[in-house]
Write a protein that holds these residues in place. Structure first.
Motif, PDB file in Angstrom:
ATOM      1  N   PRO A 132       0.784  -1.231   0.000  1.00 15.98           N
ATOM      2  CA  PRO A 132       0.000   0.000   0.000  1.00 15.98           C
ATOM      3  C   PRO A 132       0.829   1.302   0.000  1.00 15.98           C
ATOM      4  CG  PRO A 132       0.202  -0.779   2.232  1.00 15.98           C
ATOM      5  CD  PRO A 132       0.962  -1.756   1.373  1.00 15.98           C
ATOM      6  N   GLU A 133       2.150   1.219  -0.204  1.00 18.21           N
ATOM      7  CA  GLU A 133       2.962   2.429  -0.101  1.00 18.21           C
ATOM      8  C   GLU A 133       2.586   3.468  -1.161  1.00 18.21           C
ATOM      9  OE1 GLU A 133       5.085  -0.900   1.852  1.00 18.21           O
ATOM     10  OE2 GLU A 133       4.127  -0.631  -0.119  1.00 18.21           O
ATOM     11  N   ASP A 134       2.399   3.043  -2.408  1.00 16.60           N
ATOM     12  CA  ASP A 134       2.021   3.993  -3.457  1.00 16.60           C
ATOM     13  C   ASP A 134       0.532   4.309  -3.403  1.00 16.60           C
ATOM     14  OD1 ASP A 134       4.580   4.363  -4.632  1.00 16.60           O
ATOM     15  OD2 ASP A 134       4.411   2.409  -5.599  1.00 16.60           O
ATOM     16  N   PHE A 135      -0.269   3.311  -3.237  1.00 14.89           N
ATOM     17  CA  PHE A 135      -1.709   3.502  -2.987  1.00 14.89           C
ATOM     18  C   PHE A 135      -2.274   2.225  -2.375  1.00 14.89           C
ATOM     19  CE2 PHE A 135      -1.382   2.203  -7.500  1.00 14.89           C
ATOM     20  CZ  PHE A 135      -2.131   1.028  -7.485  1.00 14.89           C
ATOM     21  N   ALA A 136      -3.357   2.400  -1.608  1.00 13.89           N
ATOM     22  CA  ALA A 136      -4.017   1.265  -0.955  1.00 13.89           C
ATOM     23  C   ALA A 136      -5.193   0.800  -1.812  1.00 13.89           C
ATOM     24  CB  ALA A 136      -4.509   1.669   0.431  1.00 13.89           C
ATOM     25  N   VAL A 137      -5.545  -0.460  -1.648  1.00  8.33           N
ATOM     26  CA  VAL A 137      -6.682  -1.038  -2.376  1.00  8.33           C
ATOM     27  C   VAL A 137      -7.538  -1.841  -1.403  1.00  8.33           C
ATOM     28  CG1 VAL A 137      -7.434  -2.574  -4.236  1.00  8.33           C
ATOM     29  CG2 VAL A 137      -5.338  -1.221  -4.506  1.00  8.33           C
ATOM     30  N   CYS A 138      -8.843  -1.564  -1.416  1.00 11.51           N
ATOM     31  CA  CYS A 138      -9.785  -2.350  -0.618  1.00 11.51           C
ATOM     32  C   CYS A 138     -10.813  -2.957  -1.569  1.00 11.51           C
ATOM     33  CB  CYS A 138     -10.481  -1.488   0.425  1.00 11.51           C
ATOM     34  SG  CYS A 138     -11.561  -2.436   1.545  1.00 11.51           S
ATOM     35  N   GLY A 139     -10.929  -4.271  -1.535  1.00 18.77           N
ATOM     36  CA  GLY A 139     -11.907  -4.971  -2.364  1.00 18.77           C
ATOM     37  C   GLY A 139     -13.253  -5.081  -1.670  1.00 18.77           C
ATOM     38  N   PHE A 140     -14.091  -5.946  -2.248  1.00 19.24           N
ATOM     39  CA  PHE A 140     -15.435  -6.155  -1.689  1.00 19.24           C
ATOM     40  C   PHE A 140     -15.916  -7.520  -2.159  1.00 19.24           C
ATOM     41  CE2 PHE A 140     -19.823  -5.631  -0.660  1.00 19.24           C
ATOM     42  CZ  PHE A 140     -19.917  -4.556   0.223  1.00 19.24           C
ATOM     43  N   ASP A 141     -16.238  -8.392  -1.227  1.00 18.24           N
ATOM     44  CA  ASP A 141     -16.812  -9.739  -1.435  1.00 18.24           C
ATOM     45  C   ASP A 141     -16.089 -10.790  -0.602  1.00 18.24           C
ATOM     46  OD1 ASP A 141     -18.870  -9.084  -3.193  1.00 18.24           O
ATOM     47  OD2 ASP A 141     -17.661  -9.471  -4.987  1.00 18.24           O
ATOM     48  N   ASN A 142     -14.741 -10.685  -0.496  1.00 19.77           N
ATOM     49  CA  ASN A 142     -13.918 -11.695   0.164  1.00 19.77           C
ATOM     50  C   ASN A 142     -14.032 -13.039  -0.553  1.00 19.77           C
ATOM     51  OD1 ASN A 142     -12.026 -12.573   2.054  1.00 19.77           O
ATOM     52  ND2 ASN A 142     -13.601 -13.284   3.486  1.00 19.77           N
ATOM     53  N   LEU A 143     -13.777 -13.009  -1.864  1.00 21.38           N
ATOM     54  CA  LEU A 143     -13.732 -14.237  -2.649  1.00 21.38           C
ATOM     55  C   LEU A 143     -12.455 -15.013  -2.313  1.00 21.38           C
ATOM     56  CD1 LEU A 143     -14.957 -12.800  -6.059  1.00 21.38           C
ATOM     57  CD2 LEU A 143     -16.301 -13.999  -4.322  1.00 21.38           C
ATOM     58  N   ASP A 144     -12.408 -16.279  -2.746  1.00 21.28           N
ATOM     59  CA  ASP A 144     -11.303 -17.155  -2.354  1.00 21.28           C
ATOM     60  C   ASP A 144      -9.932 -16.587  -2.706  1.00 21.28           C
ATOM     61  OD1 ASP A 144     -13.072 -18.960  -1.305  1.00 21.28           O
ATOM     62  OD2 ASP A 144     -13.073 -20.292  -3.055  1.00 21.28           O
ATOM     63  N   PHE A 145      -9.809 -15.968  -3.884  1.00 20.10           N
ATOM     64  CA  PHE A 145      -8.494 -15.500  -4.319  1.00 20.10           C
ATOM     65  C   PHE A 145      -8.021 -14.272  -3.552  1.00 20.10           C
ATOM     66  CE2 PHE A 145     -11.518 -13.526  -7.347  1.00 20.10           C
ATOM     67  CZ  PHE A 145     -11.234 -12.179  -7.132  1.00 20.10           C
ATOM     68  N   ALA A 146      -8.912 -13.616  -2.803  1.00 21.85           N
ATOM     69  CA  ALA A 146      -8.502 -12.430  -2.051  1.00 21.85           C
ATOM     70  C   ALA A 146      -7.418 -12.765  -1.037  1.00 21.85           C
ATOM     71  CB  ALA A 146      -9.706 -11.792  -1.364  1.00 21.85           C
ATOM     72  N   ASP A 147      -7.521 -13.925  -0.426  1.00 24.03           N
ATOM     73  CA  ASP A 147      -6.516 -14.346   0.546  1.00 24.03           C
ATOM     74  C   ASP A 147      -5.174 -14.585  -0.146  1.00 24.03           C
ATOM     75  OD1 ASP A 147      -5.458 -15.129   2.998  1.00 24.03           O
ATOM     76  OD2 ASP A 147      -5.999 -17.221   2.690  1.00 24.03           O
ATOM     77  N   MET A 148      -5.213 -15.206  -1.327  1.00 22.11           N
ATOM     78  CA  MET A 148      -3.959 -15.480  -2.053  1.00 22.11           C
ATOM     79  C   MET A 148      -3.261 -14.192  -2.483  1.00 22.11           C
ATOM     80  SD  MET A 148      -4.922 -18.793  -4.404  1.00 22.11           S
ATOM     81  CE  MET A 148      -6.444 -18.116  -5.079  1.00 22.11           C
ATOM     82  N   LEU A 149      -4.052 -13.147  -2.771  1.00 24.06           N
ATOM     83  CA  LEU A 149      -3.478 -11.863  -3.184  1.00 24.06           C
ATOM     84  C   LEU A 149      -3.159 -10.959  -1.996  1.00 24.06           C
ATOM     85  CD1 LEU A 149      -5.726 -11.021  -6.275  1.00 24.06           C
ATOM     86  CD2 LEU A 149      -3.342 -11.776  -6.288  1.00 24.06           C
ATOM     87  N   ASP A 150      -3.441 -11.431  -0.795  1.00 28.07           N
ATOM     88  CA  ASP A 150      -3.253 -10.633   0.424  1.00 28.07           C
ATOM     89  C   ASP A 150      -4.052  -9.337   0.337  1.00 28.07           C
ATOM     90  OD1 ASP A 150      -2.267 -10.311   2.984  1.00 28.07           O
ATOM     91  OD2 ASP A 150      -0.450  -9.259   2.331  1.00 28.07           O
ATOM     92  N   LEU A 151      -5.286  -9.454  -0.151  1.00 27.61           N
ATOM     93  CA  LEU A 151      -6.140  -8.309  -0.458  1.00 27.61           C
ATOM     94  C   LEU A 151      -7.069  -7.979   0.708  1.00 27.61           C
ATOM     95  CD1 LEU A 151      -7.355  -6.298  -2.568  1.00 27.61           C
ATOM     96  CD2 LEU A 151      -8.888  -8.169  -3.258  1.00 27.61           C
ATOM     97  N   THR A 152      -6.978  -6.761   1.208  1.00 28.15           N
ATOM     98  CA  THR A 152      -7.957  -6.280   2.184  1.00 28.15           C
ATOM     99  C   THR A 152      -9.313  -6.172   1.495  1.00 28.15           C
ATOM    100  OG1 THR A 152      -6.349  -5.050   3.497  1.00 28.15           O
ATOM    101  CG2 THR A 152      -8.644  -4.329   3.644  1.00 28.15           C
ATOM    102  N   THR A 153     -10.360  -6.629   2.166  1.00 31.43           N
ATOM    103  CA  THR A 153     -11.666  -6.641   1.521  1.00 31.43           C
ATOM    104  C   THR A 153     -12.770  -6.638   2.566  1.00 31.43           C
ATOM    105  OG1 THR A 153     -12.998  -7.798  -0.153  1.00 31.43           O
ATOM    106  CG2 THR A 153     -11.772  -9.165   1.386  1.00 31.43           C
ATOM    107  N   ILE A 154     -13.991  -6.532   2.085  1.00 32.38           N
ATOM    108  CA  ILE A 154     -15.172  -6.605   2.946  1.00 32.38           C
ATOM    109  C   ILE A 154     -15.835  -7.962   2.732  1.00 32.38           C
ATOM    110  CG2 ILE A 154     -17.420  -5.597   3.488  1.00 32.38           C
ATOM    111  CD1 ILE A 154     -15.020  -3.821   4.207  1.00 32.38           C
ATOM    112  N   HIS A 155     -16.012  -8.693   3.804  1.00 29.61           N
ATOM    113  CA  HIS A 155     -16.660 -10.002   3.702  1.00 29.61           C
ATOM    114  C   HIS A 155     -18.154  -9.817   3.478  1.00 29.61           C
ATOM    115  CE1 HIS A 155     -17.350 -14.241   4.224  1.00 29.61           C
ATOM    116  NE2 HIS A 155     -18.329 -13.972   5.058  1.00 29.61           N
ATOM    117  N   TYR A 156     -18.625 -10.446   2.417  1.00 30.30           N
ATOM    118  CA  TYR A 156     -20.023 -10.364   1.989  1.00 30.30           C
ATOM    119  C   TYR A 156     -20.587 -11.786   2.070  1.00 30.30           C
ATOM    120  CZ  TYR A 156     -23.806  -8.853  -1.242  1.00 30.30           C
ATOM    121  OH  TYR A 156     -25.002  -8.539  -1.845  1.00 30.30           O
TER     122      TYR A 156
END
Length: 322
Positions: A261-285
């Motif tokens: 997140p040093e250049d920019f942060a990213v927040c997803g939405f859904d918490n799909l299976d691949f989010a964990d593999m990408l180390d992606l912050t997200t909202i669990h839906y």
């Protein structure tokens, strides 16, 4: 083909006793049940389900209508099929490719009693048309709608999106770019409302960064990263439509040598299976639970029972992209 009268004659009981023993409905002594089951096995008897559905008016088949098998749709479909099968129902899939004529085919299947009910994951048809078919059986929507005859199992995405915005603010980000889906959807309108209220709460300029509409695929996320490089790198964080857009952003940023997140942060939405593999912050839906609620609504209406619906909430899953 063997019928109930032949089984009754072999077992030495009445046809009504055979019906009760085979259906499990009504009292039959253990001795008579044993004789009926033995006779049915001897004749290799299987009930005529078509005749049974004509008699009862229930096929125990449900239709699920979806445009395509993207990840979130697959989660909902899997959850609904599991709930149905656990309760003795089968599910027929109507894959439409967002073609309204194919949506009409599903509605006509309900009218012709080929299925007992329909669940629309997403649809293009006019809501008034879909609602006009509810006289033939229950119809439930996952797509967020408001209609007295077509219940929806949507969750108000205002709440989930606000969790994402509050998290980004708590992490120190102030120039947040919103990447939205279709602007006509109620879910998108709720997210826009959440961002407006968020900016008012923290006295932020809602126009400090542009927002983007009609974004839903990884390629859109890749485009956003290239836009960020070409247009002054103004946003320091992105709140995205879904994990697919966020995944495209993360992948493109890594290809270009950018740091998240040093250049920019990213927040997803859904918490799909691949989010964990990408180390992606997200909202669990909780899509599976929404599917379970959709089945409960249908079962309540078909079987005239009163199953409670599960209360559902969004929550943050913090990982490395923020």
């Amino acid at each position: 083909m063997t019928n109930i009268k032949e089984i009754a004659k072999r077992a030495g009981v009445s046809p009504s006793t055979v019906s009760r023993a085979l259906s499990g409905k009504g009292y039959v002594s253990e001795e008579k049940k044993r004789r009926v089951l033995a006779a049915a096995e001897e004749f290799d008897y299987a009930p005529n389900l078509n005749a049974l559905s004509l008699k009862t008016g229930i096929t125990r088949r449900l239709g699920l209508v979806a445009p395509a098998f993207i990840e979130s749709v697959s989660l909902f479909t899997g959850g609904f099929v599991r709930a149905a099968e656990e309760n003795g129902y089968t599910v027929t899939l109507f894959m439409t490719g967002s073609d309204v004529s194919k949506e009409l085919e599903a509605l006509e299947a309900l009218r012709r009693k080929q299925v007992d009910a329909l669940v629309f994951v997403m649809f293009k048809s006019d809501l008034s048309l879909i609602a006009s078919y509810t006289k033939y059986g229950p119809i439930v929507s996952w797509q967020r709608i408001i209609h007295p005859d077509v219940p929806s199992v949507f969750m108000n995405q205002y709440d989930g999106y606000m969790i994402a915005l509050e998290h980004l603010y708590a992490r120190g980000y102030r120039r947040i770019c919103n990447i939205y889906g279709a602007p006509t959807r109620l879910n998108t309108q709720s997210r826009i409302d959440a961002f407006r209220d968020f900016c008012a709460k923290y006295e932020l300029d809602p126009c400090a960064c542009p927002s983007f509409d009609d974004m839903g695929n990884p390629s859109h996320g890749e485009q956003i990263v290239r836009w960020w490089l070409e247009n002054g790198q103004i946003p320091d964080a992105f709140a995205t439509t879904n994990d697919r857009v966020a995944a495209g952003m993360v992948a493109e940023a890594r290809r270009l040598g950018l740091r998240i997140p040093e250049d920019f942060a990213v927040c997803g939405f859904d918490n799909l299976d691949f989010a964990d593999m990408l180390d992606l912050t997200t909202i669990h839906y909780p899509v599976n639970e929404q599917a379970g609620n959709a089945f409960s609504i249908i079962r309540n209406r078909i079987e005239h029972i009163d199953l409670p619906l599960r209360p559902l909430k969004f929550h943050l899953v913090q990982r490395g992209t923020t």
